[in-house]
Design an enzyme around this catalytic site. Sequence first.
Site, PDB file in Angstrom:
ATOM      1  N   LYS A 185      15.322  -8.070  -2.635  1.00 40.34           N
ATOM      2  CA  LYS A 185      15.774  -7.472  -1.368  1.00 40.34           C
ATOM      3  C   LYS A 185      17.290  -7.278  -1.357  1.00 40.34           C
ATOM      4  O   LYS A 185      17.801  -6.326  -0.766  1.00 40.34           O
ATOM      5  CB  LYS A 185      15.364  -8.384  -0.202  1.00 40.34           C
ATOM      6  CG  LYS A 185      13.863  -8.378   0.084  1.00 40.34           C
ATOM      7  CD  LYS A 185      13.427  -7.108   0.800  1.00 40.34           C
ATOM      8  CE  LYS A 185      11.991  -7.195   1.273  1.00 40.34           C
ATOM      9  NZ  LYS A 185      11.549  -6.000   1.986  1.00 40.34           N
TER      10      LYS A 185
ATOM     11  N   TYR B 290      11.849 -12.428  -4.467  1.00 40.34           N
ATOM     12  CA  TYR B 290      11.889 -11.785  -3.155  1.00 40.34           C
ATOM     13  C   TYR B 290      13.341 -11.624  -2.692  1.00 40.34           C
ATOM     14  O   TYR B 290      13.773 -10.513  -2.366  1.00 40.34           O
ATOM     15  CB  TYR B 290      11.108 -12.628  -2.161  1.00 40.34           C
ATOM     16  CG  TYR B 290      10.980 -12.041  -0.776  1.00 40.34           C
ATOM     17  CD1 TYR B 290      10.123 -10.970  -0.521  1.00 40.34           C
ATOM     18  CD2 TYR B 290      11.699 -12.580   0.301  1.00 40.34           C
ATOM     19  CE1 TYR B 290       9.988 -10.445   0.766  1.00 40.34           C
ATOM     20  CE2 TYR B 290      11.565 -12.063   1.582  1.00 40.34           C
ATOM     21  CZ  TYR B 290      10.717 -10.996   1.814  1.00 40.34           C
ATOM     22  OH  TYR B 290      10.584 -10.487   3.087  1.00 40.34           O
TER      23      TYR B 290
ATOM     24  N   GLN C 157      17.489 -24.163   7.775  1.00 31.43           N
ATOM     25  CA  GLN C 157      17.720 -23.653   9.128  1.00 31.43           C
ATOM     26  C   GLN C 157      17.830 -22.138   9.097  1.00 31.43           C
ATOM     27  O   GLN C 157      18.249 -21.561   8.098  1.00 31.43           O
ATOM     28  CB  GLN C 157      18.992 -24.257   9.722  1.00 31.43           C
ATOM     29  CG  GLN C 157      20.206 -24.066   8.845  1.00 31.43           C
ATOM     30  CD  GLN C 157      21.467 -24.679   9.421  1.00 31.43           C
ATOM     31  OE1 GLN C 157      21.444 -25.337  10.444  1.00 31.43           O
ATOM     32  NE2 GLN C 157      22.592 -24.445   8.770  1.00 31.43           N
TER      33      GLN C 157
HETATM   34  P1  NAD Z   1       2.816  -7.593   4.860  1.00 28.57           P
HETATM   35  O1  NAD Z   1       2.568  -8.320   3.582  1.00 28.57           O
HETATM   36  O2  NAD Z   1       1.794  -7.688   5.931  1.00 28.57           O
HETATM   37  O3  NAD Z   1       3.062  -6.050   4.578  1.00 28.57           O
HETATM   38  C1  NAD Z   1       3.579  -5.536   3.396  1.00 28.57           C
HETATM   39  C2  NAD Z   1       2.813  -4.262   3.041  1.00 28.57           C
HETATM   40  O4  NAD Z   1       3.356  -3.694   1.852  1.00 28.57           O
HETATM   41  C3  NAD Z   1       1.328  -4.533   2.763  1.00 28.57           C
HETATM   42  O5  NAD Z   1       0.536  -3.590   3.444  1.00 28.57           O
HETATM   43  C4  NAD Z   1       1.228  -4.367   1.244  1.00 28.57           C
HETATM   44  O6  NAD Z   1      -0.067  -4.013   0.818  1.00 28.57           O
HETATM   45  C5  NAD Z   1       2.278  -3.329   0.984  1.00 28.57           C
HETATM   46  N1  NAD Z   1       2.785  -3.327  -0.390  1.00 28.57           N
HETATM   47  C6  NAD Z   1       3.193  -4.388  -1.126  1.00 28.57           C
HETATM   48  N2  NAD Z   1       3.600  -3.984  -2.328  1.00 28.57           N
HETATM   49  C7  NAD Z   1       3.456  -2.623  -2.362  1.00 28.57           C
HETATM   50  C8  NAD Z   1       3.691  -1.630  -3.346  1.00 28.57           C
HETATM   51  N3  NAD Z   1       4.193  -1.947  -4.539  1.00 28.57           N
HETATM   52  N4  NAD Z   1       3.430  -0.348  -3.034  1.00 28.57           N
HETATM   53  C9  NAD Z   1       2.912  -0.011  -1.823  1.00 28.57           C
HETATM   54  N5  NAD Z   1       2.674  -0.912  -0.850  1.00 28.57           N
HETATM   55  C10 NAD Z   1       2.938  -2.203  -1.120  1.00 28.57           C
HETATM   56  O7  NAD Z   1       4.227  -8.094   5.387  1.00 28.57           O
HETATM   57  P2  NAD Z   1       5.041  -7.723   6.724  1.00 28.57           P
HETATM   58  O8  NAD Z   1       5.338  -8.969   7.416  1.00 28.57           O
HETATM   59  O9  NAD Z   1       4.398  -6.615   7.433  1.00 28.57           O
HETATM   60  O10 NAD Z   1       6.413  -7.211   6.087  1.00 28.57           O
HETATM   61  C11 NAD Z   1       6.768  -5.839   6.035  1.00 28.57           C
HETATM   62  C12 NAD Z   1       8.181  -5.699   5.516  1.00 28.57           C
HETATM   63  O11 NAD Z   1       9.094  -6.368   6.375  1.00 28.57           O
HETATM   64  C13 NAD Z   1       8.382  -6.297   4.116  1.00 28.57           C
HETATM   65  O12 NAD Z   1       9.255  -5.464   3.385  1.00 28.57           O
HETATM   66  C14 NAD Z   1       9.043  -7.615   4.411  1.00 28.57           C
HETATM   67  O13 NAD Z   1       9.850  -8.035   3.340  1.00 28.57           O
HETATM   68  C15 NAD Z   1       9.855  -7.294   5.643  1.00 28.57           C
HETATM   69  N6  NAD Z   1      10.129  -8.503   6.439  1.00 28.57           N
HETATM   70  C16 NAD Z   1       9.149  -9.072   7.216  1.00 28.57           C
HETATM   71  C17 NAD Z   1       9.421 -10.232   7.916  1.00 28.57           C
HETATM   72  C18 NAD Z   1       8.410 -10.892   8.809  1.00 28.57           C
HETATM   73  O14 NAD Z   1       8.690 -11.969   9.337  1.00 28.57           O
HETATM   74  N7  NAD Z   1       7.247 -10.322   9.044  1.00 28.57           N
HETATM   75  C19 NAD Z   1      10.685 -10.819   7.828  1.00 28.57           C
HETATM   76  C20 NAD Z   1      11.641 -10.226   7.016  1.00 28.57           C
HETATM   77  C21 NAD Z   1      11.359  -9.062   6.336  1.00 28.57           C
END
Ligand code: NAD
Length: 316
Positions: free
Chosen positions: A150, A146, A278
């Site tokens: 990223k 991950y 942290q």
């Molecule tokens: P989530 O797991 O709910 O959403 C991710 C979505 O991406 C899902 O709908 C999944 O089915 C889809 N997905 C995964 N692999 C895929 C692929 N190969 N092709 C098409 N779709 C795919 O997670 P989230 O919390 O909504 O996160 C969304 C984005 O934000 C991610 O990129 C995550 O890394 C980033 N992010 C989220 C957080 C957080 O705290 N929620 C923090 C940092 C970064």
Amino acid sequence: MMKNRVLVTGGSGFLGSHLCERLLDMGREVICVDNFFTGSKSNILHLLDNPFFEVIRHDVTFPLYVEVDEIYNLACPASPVHYQHDPVQTTKTSVHGAINMLGLAKRLKARIFQASTSEVYGDPEVHPQTENYWGNVNPIGLRSCYDEGKRCAETLFFDYHRQHRLSIKVCRIFNTYGPRMAMNDGRVVSNFVVQALKGEDITVYGSGNQTRSFCYVDDLVDGMVRFMEDTDDEFIGPMNLGNPMEFTIRELAETVIELTGSGSKILFKPLPSDDPMQRKPDITLAGEKLGWKPKTELRAGLARTIEYFESELQSM
Ligand code: NAD
Ligand code: UDP
Ligand code: UDP
């Protein structure tokens, strides 16, 4: 009237579904692309009647040909449990997914947003984390698929910007929570709330003295959209978005128990490897550039999240 058409990858996930909803409210036409790995149709069910909303089942590691004006690239599992389930696919999603979406943006001359993460800072030695900190990331550990995926995606975004003059917006998102996190998501807020509502033990990993800073989803989506809508092509990030109020995981557990009125007890479990000790964003840049700061306090956001999971549990 022509509407701006926006592609949201990962649009049926937790953050993606809130973003699709916001963009439709803003009068945009939205194409949601998702392979439904961690996302779910129930997150976007209420949008399916909208004639300006379309869903495509597609894996972003494969090329995609659509015609859009803007792209938000969110596709990637975000919970450690899910991204470690098939780590090779996780790296492919971040890296091949970024290449395909950048190739698409290049062909269309469309602006593209990348949902990067505080995880690029690893187990940080600088606190709070500022955007110019390069991070402390293990390249070969269980979280690396991950974190490094990223980080490589950020590299690709900046190289497409430098090499092909692509308009990019790279945002580093810190822990965000709220309604529509999956019940089995595995991240801390959904785990604790569901455990408390079911009267099960609250699983605190390690001592519970590690910290996180939790941002409510509406605040985060507001920041993402403001960043993307900002007309300054030179302001490309990376930019932190998150809530700087820092809590220990044990404090979070106690707050969830209090707000749910649950009789659950805390159960200490082993700390997963490379779990950052942290985390707290420095959000000076977002404040200066966008006038953005989160408005929702943890207790208020937790109350709304608890309400959501209560109704989900009742309908099961
Ligand atoms: P989530 O797991 O709910 O959403 C991710 C979505 O991406 C899902 O709908 C999944 O089915 C889809 N997905 C995964 N692999 C895929 C692929 N190969 N092709 C098409 N779709 C795919 O997670 P989230 O919390 O909504 O996160 C969304 C984005 O934000 C991610 O990129 C995550 O890394 C980033 N992010 C989220 C957080 C957080 O705290 N929620 C923090 C940092 C970064
Ligand atoms: N790509 C895509 N949709 C497009 C244009 C490109 O999915 O509309 C993919 C394509 O498969 C390619 C990748 O994006 O592999 C990178 O495209 P780019 O033009 O940067 O590189 P090249 O085509 O030269 O490999
Ligand atoms: N955590 C916990 N119990 C859980 C889930 C997570 O104590 O049931 C801890 C985890 O070890 C980490 C913090 O809560 O220290 C945040 O975990 P999460 O998976 O939500 O996100 P991370 O910020 O680690 O990616």
